[in-house]
Scaffold this motif. Structure first.
Motif, PDB file in Angstrom:
ATOM      1  N   ALA A 186       1.207  -1.246   0.209  1.00 28.42           N
ATOM      2  CA  ALA A 186       0.109  -0.326   0.036  1.00 28.42           C
ATOM      3  C   ALA A 186       0.824   1.276  -0.129  1.00 28.42           C
ATOM      4  CB  ALA A 186      -0.743   0.059   0.935  1.00 28.42           C
ATOM      5  N   ALA A 187       2.269   0.815   0.779  1.00 25.20           N
ATOM      6  CA  ALA A 187       2.282   2.582   1.057  1.00 25.20           C
ATOM      7  C   ALA A 187       3.800   2.401  -0.684  1.00 25.20           C
ATOM      8  CB  ALA A 187       3.620   2.079   1.789  1.00 25.20           C
ATOM      9  N   VAL A 191       3.429   6.031  -3.180  1.00 28.75           N
ATOM     10  CA  VAL A 191       4.820   5.859  -3.537  1.00 28.75           C
ATOM     11  C   VAL A 191       4.925   5.881  -5.715  1.00 28.75           C
ATOM     12  CG1 VAL A 191       7.213   6.036  -4.391  1.00 28.75           C
ATOM     13  CG2 VAL A 191       6.618   5.670  -2.043  1.00 28.75           C
ATOM     14  N   PHE A 192       3.977   5.663  -5.798  1.00 31.85           N
ATOM     15  CA  PHE A 192       4.714   5.589  -7.430  1.00 31.85           C
ATOM     16  C   PHE A 192       3.203   6.295  -7.924  1.00 31.85           C
ATOM     17  CE2 PHE A 192       0.498   4.168 -10.735  1.00 31.85           C
ATOM     18  CZ  PHE A 192       2.183   4.330 -11.640  1.00 31.85           C
ATOM     19  N   PHE A 193       2.127   6.630  -7.132  1.00 30.95           N
ATOM     20  CA  PHE A 193       1.004   7.811  -7.522  1.00 30.95           C
ATOM     21  C   PHE A 193       1.680   8.997  -7.433  1.00 30.95           C
ATOM     22  CE2 PHE A 193      -2.136   4.459  -5.928  1.00 30.95           C
ATOM     23  CZ  PHE A 193      -2.917   3.902  -7.365  1.00 30.95           C
ATOM     24  N   SER A 194       2.831   9.009  -6.646  1.00 29.25           N
ATOM     25  CA  SER A 194       2.999  10.495  -5.795  1.00 29.25           C
ATOM     26  C   SER A 194       4.196  10.624  -8.033  1.00 29.25           C
ATOM     27  CB  SER A 194       3.873  10.401  -5.350  1.00 29.25           C
ATOM     28  OG  SER A 194       5.533   9.566  -5.151  1.00 29.25           O
ATOM     29  N   SER A 195       4.557   9.819  -8.346  1.00 26.27           N
ATOM     30  CA  SER A 195       5.165  10.071  -9.513  1.00 26.27           C
ATOM     31  C   SER A 195       4.403   9.885 -10.724  1.00 26.27           C
ATOM     32  CB  SER A 195       6.455   8.337  -9.769  1.00 26.27           C
ATOM     33  OG  SER A 195       7.218   7.858  -8.994  1.00 26.27           O
ATOM     34  N   CYS A 196       3.541   9.910 -10.697  1.00 25.66           N
ATOM     35  CA  CYS A 196       2.141   9.333 -11.529  1.00 25.66           C
ATOM     36  C   CYS A 196       1.110   9.200 -11.354  1.00 25.66           C
ATOM     37  CB  CYS A 196       2.178   7.883 -12.453  1.00 25.66           C
ATOM     38  SG  CYS A 196       1.665   7.428 -14.073  1.00 25.66           S
TER      39      CYS A 196
END
Length: 400
Positions: A186-187, A191-196
């Motif tokens: 989940a964490a 991190v991925f969603f902050s990049s995309c």
């Protein structure tokens, strides 16, 4: 045991070999093997500071071939400190220098990493002519004199015989794969969603590889356009470094097909962002024209994600046998088939395939198996030749 790996670069922008070596390093540590690496990276590269194992950075180099006047003298001076050497890749200076320094002094093996696949001969005939000139004098002797030439699949080993006439070497298939990701999924997604960020809350398929002709990126965009109207809620994430400047052409292709707003290009993803992308995706897709193994395929399986791949990815037979994904030809129609077959699956069928994907990884693609196989191969050779561990004596001398 002390093993020295020699590689062109440890930068992840160079794709599978540096990623694989980073994963193998952890497996070595679990097996009690001491690893050091000699590369042609510049000693000031930021990514080297993140690595826990010792790297002898003997660059920087300015060409793809990667000549460095420092590498061969360094290898000749230090190679006796190691029990064995593993050369990663061919066609570059690190391969020639390491083979020359190790020959007759310590046993060495060469990881081919798909570089002898006949696809290259067919696709780049002019480059193959240049390679013919280099092959006989410089590259072939490195393979001929190696304790083993390492392949990651039987298919890769067999295909390597087709590229050149002179091919007498001791080919050995060793296990290969990746390590199971740790951390909180989940964490990692966050991190991925902050990049995309634009893909948050959306369904998407994940492509993760170099943006390169070999990977079939153009096939995927064309095939995705064919199914886009019937699945308006599905998106595509094209993650990876654009080494050859092809992204602009692919974006233009997507625009002409009317799907530019359905594709996201987050660039190269690393660490938690990478694992988060795998966890957040519905499935992983790679319609590659040539893939000796496909480290990203194993990573997707490790995250329990079904893989939609071409039959030019050399582990496709294991994927089918384990029910871990869908396979088709490396053509536009084949890639379209990957997408349509995935969309035709029921929710329960997708869940079952996800479970089988993780089982496929656990049973076949743990990198620790590669570490064990390499260690045992060198131990057997050292025992047969009656050589004691030079690396052990070096450590003892240092301690004293």
């Amino acid at each position: 045991m002390r093993i020295l790996h020699v590689i062109y670069s440890l930068s992840l922008k160079h794709g599978g070999p540096p990623e694989g070596l980073r994963q193998l390093a952890e497996a070595y540590r679990q097996e009690g093997i001491h690893l050091e690496v000699a590369s042609l990276d510049g000693p000031d590269e930021d990514f080297l500071r993140e690595l826990w194992f010792k790297v002898h950075a003997l660059g920087p180099v300015k060409s793809v071939y990667g000549y460095s006047s420092r590498m061969l003298p360094w290898l000749r001076s230090h190679i006796h400190e190691y029990d064995a050497v593993v050369i990663n890749g061919i066609w570059q200076y690190n391969s020639f220098a390491a083979g020359r320094a190790a020959r007759g002094r310590v046993p060495y093996a060469v990881f081919i990493h798909g570089a002898l696949d006949p696809w290259f001969k067919k696709t780049y005939p002019l480059k193959h002519i240049k390679k013919l000139l280099y092959w006989r004098t410089f590259q072939y002797p490195v393979l001929r004199d190696a304790l083993a030439v390492l392949f990651t699949t039987q298919t890769e080993k067999e295909q390597a015989q087709l590229s050149f006439r002179r091919n007498r070497w001791n080919g050995v298939v060793v296990p290969y794969g990746t390590l199971r990701p740790d951390g909180d999924p989940a964490a990692q997604k966050e991190v991925f969603f902050s990049s995309c960020p634009a893909v948050r809350g959306r369904r998407f398929l994940l492509f993760m590889a170099r943006i390169h002709e070999k990977k079939g990126c153009d096939l995927l965009i064309e095939a995705f356009s064919r199914i886009s109207s019937c699945t308006p809620d599905l998106y595509l994430v094209m993650a990876g470094p654009d080494q050859v400047g092809w992204k602009a052409t692919l974006e233009k292709q997507a625009g002409q097909l009317g799907i530019a707003d359905r594709i996201y290009w987050p660039g190269m993803l690393e660490k938690d962002a990478k694992w988060g992308a795998f966890h957040a995706a519905e499935a992983f897709i790679l319609p590659s024209h040539q893939e000796n193994f496909g480290i990203a395929v194993a990573e997707a399986l490790a995250c329990g994600k079904p893989v939609l791949i071409s039959n030019q990815v050399n582990i496709w037979q294991e994927v089918i046998a384990n029910g871990a994904g869908i396979v088709a030809d490396d053509t536009i129609d084949g890639t379209h088939s990957l997408l349509t077959k995935w969309l035709e699956l029921s929710e329960n069928e997708r869940i079952e395939m996800s479970q089988k994907a993780f089982a496929c990884f656990s049973n076949n693609y743990s990198m620790r198996g590669a570490a064990k196989a390499i260690r045992e191969m060198f131990e057997e050779e050292l025992k047969a030749t009656g050589k004691r561990s030079a690396g052990k004596h070096a450590l003892q001398a240092t301690a004293n």
